[in-house]
Design an enzyme around this catalytic site. Sequence first.
Site, PDB file in Angstrom:
ATOM      1  N   HIS A 104       2.543 -17.312  -3.275  1.00  0.00           N
ATOM      2  CA  HIS A 104       1.941 -17.255  -2.060  1.00  0.00           C
ATOM      3  C   HIS A 104       1.370 -15.697  -2.085  1.00  0.00           C
ATOM      4  O   HIS A 104       0.177 -15.489  -1.910  1.00  0.00           O
ATOM      5  CB  HIS A 104       2.804 -17.262  -0.760  1.00  0.00           C
ATOM      6  CG  HIS A 104       1.948 -17.033   0.413  1.00  0.00           C
ATOM      7  ND1 HIS A 104       1.256 -17.885   1.208  1.00  0.00           N
ATOM      8  CD2 HIS A 104       1.669 -15.943   1.094  1.00  0.00           C
ATOM      9  CE1 HIS A 104       0.697 -17.713   2.207  1.00  0.00           C
ATOM     10  NE2 HIS A 104       1.000 -16.568   2.312  1.00  0.00           N
ATOM     11  N   GLU A 105       2.221 -14.888  -2.532  1.00  0.00           N
ATOM     12  CA  GLU A 105       1.961 -13.369  -2.469  1.00  0.00           C
ATOM     13  C   GLU A 105       0.985 -13.221  -3.551  1.00  0.00           C
ATOM     14  O   GLU A 105      -0.126 -12.246  -3.493  1.00  0.00           O
ATOM     15  CB  GLU A 105       3.179 -12.414  -2.462  1.00  0.00           C
ATOM     16  CG  GLU A 105       4.005 -12.687  -1.162  1.00  0.00           C
ATOM     17  CD  GLU A 105       3.660 -12.400   0.082  1.00  0.00           C
ATOM     18  OE1 GLU A 105       2.324 -11.811  -0.094  1.00  0.00           O
ATOM     19  OE2 GLU A 105       4.118 -13.026   1.019  1.00  0.00           O
ATOM     20  N   HIS A 108      -2.592 -13.518  -2.667  1.00  0.00           N
ATOM     21  CA  HIS A 108      -3.164 -12.489  -1.689  1.00  0.00           C
ATOM     22  C   HIS A 108      -3.374 -11.299  -2.495  1.00  0.00           C
ATOM     23  O   HIS A 108      -4.291 -10.660  -2.651  1.00  0.00           O
ATOM     24  CB  HIS A 108      -2.425 -11.775  -0.735  1.00  0.00           C
ATOM     25  CG  HIS A 108      -1.869 -13.025   0.421  1.00  0.00           C
ATOM     26  ND1 HIS A 108      -2.704 -13.619   1.177  1.00  0.00           N
ATOM     27  CD2 HIS A 108      -0.689 -13.427   0.918  1.00  0.00           C
ATOM     28  CE1 HIS A 108      -2.407 -14.252   2.106  1.00  0.00           C
ATOM     29  NE2 HIS A 108      -1.030 -14.166   2.101  1.00  0.00           N
TER      30      HIS A 108
END
Length: 450
Positions: A104-105, A108
Amino acid sequence: MIINLSAAPPASSSTSVISSSSLIKLLNSKSPKTHLSKSSLSFSTSFLNTNNNNQLFHQKRKNPHRNSDSFQSYAIPGLEFGALDSAKSVLEASGVLAAIIIVHESGHFLAARLQGIHVSKFAVGFGPVLAKFNAANVEYSIRAFPLGGFVGFPDNDPNSEIPVDDKNLLKNRPIFDRVVVISAGVIANIIFAYTIIFVQVLSVGLPVQEAFPGVLVPEVRPLSAAARDGLLAGDVIRTVNGFELPKTGSTSVSRLVDVIKNNPGRNVSLTVARGDKDVEIGITPDESVDGTGRIGVQLSPNVKISKVKPKNIAEAFNFSSHEFMGLSANVVDGLKQTFFNFSQTASKVSGPIAIIAVGAEVARSNSDGLFQFAAILNINLAVLNILPLPALDGGSLALLLIEAARGGKKIPQEVEQGIQGSGIMLVLLLGLVLIVRDTLNLDFIKELLL
């Protein structure tokens, strides 16, 4: 994961928080100087679904390639959180959560870096730094509390040497660029979920389940009420107090659990299929600390599982797509139930401790189940974080839509800070409550309190 991209220091963070009917990320509230994207894992009740006392987990999935609705039920020994006795399975479950946070990170992070946007931090965990290194002006760190992660941006860092009007600060980029960064975490989890399912289909095949009447007893805990009164691992419970348990897995397990919980210290009559014979057994449930009955067994629907492997790559994509859509539909349905019937479902929302407990039980019972476990967590996280709620990715996107509707005029910093800050505080509070509650529900903790 929750991502919060705000122009204000307290609300400018994108952190991952872990919670189990919806994984909840604990946000790093002590980084006011950095612009962070906060992400929070939240897990939907339909998949690692607990009963009213968080003692029984169910998973239900619909798939057109299965003979019937597919149910997996994880009743922790003693009908409680527990079974964290296998270090290997705990590490496997923890590894799944860590991978989901990192993916997820990374979404980004990569979306920002590929657009030339300045990034200052990439952290796994929260709180004090355990280990870190710097590369290309980015601090990569592992932190003390493995409950999520965050990506930091130097937008509001007074110690940053980057000019405040630098066009490559996130806050100075066009709305579309910021939308890409905010959405990238969710997109990364969706891609990861599909990849996991595709790998499962190719490597071990798609599980197909055929349901039979009754409830299977995979494990009986030593010295438990069930062991004391003669129940054996491998038995199939056909009736409870004269009620015949049907084929529908979740219904059968729930019915049996309810009877056991409601009869502490009272005899419960069971008809058990053992080999080719039917055996009548009377069990007297022990009383738990909360006053409910428990017998110390692991329960699951009575199903026969076979694996179907694709004949070619096209069929593999077909199987994977159907499975992905089925899991996604159930995640959405579970979240709907959580939000629209919150008073009834609030007790089913669990935190990171519960997720690891369930994941460890899945790994211990059937390592193939980790594929489904990981896919469901990814999908759940993606769906939850796209909701237009403060401190979630969807909340940040909603603020950007408002900015776009205002002709590009930014929302006043104090307003955005208040909205995002309140959302972060709610997530923090809920995460802490769930961690404490789930820890107290662990089997070995309950035994210490007896």
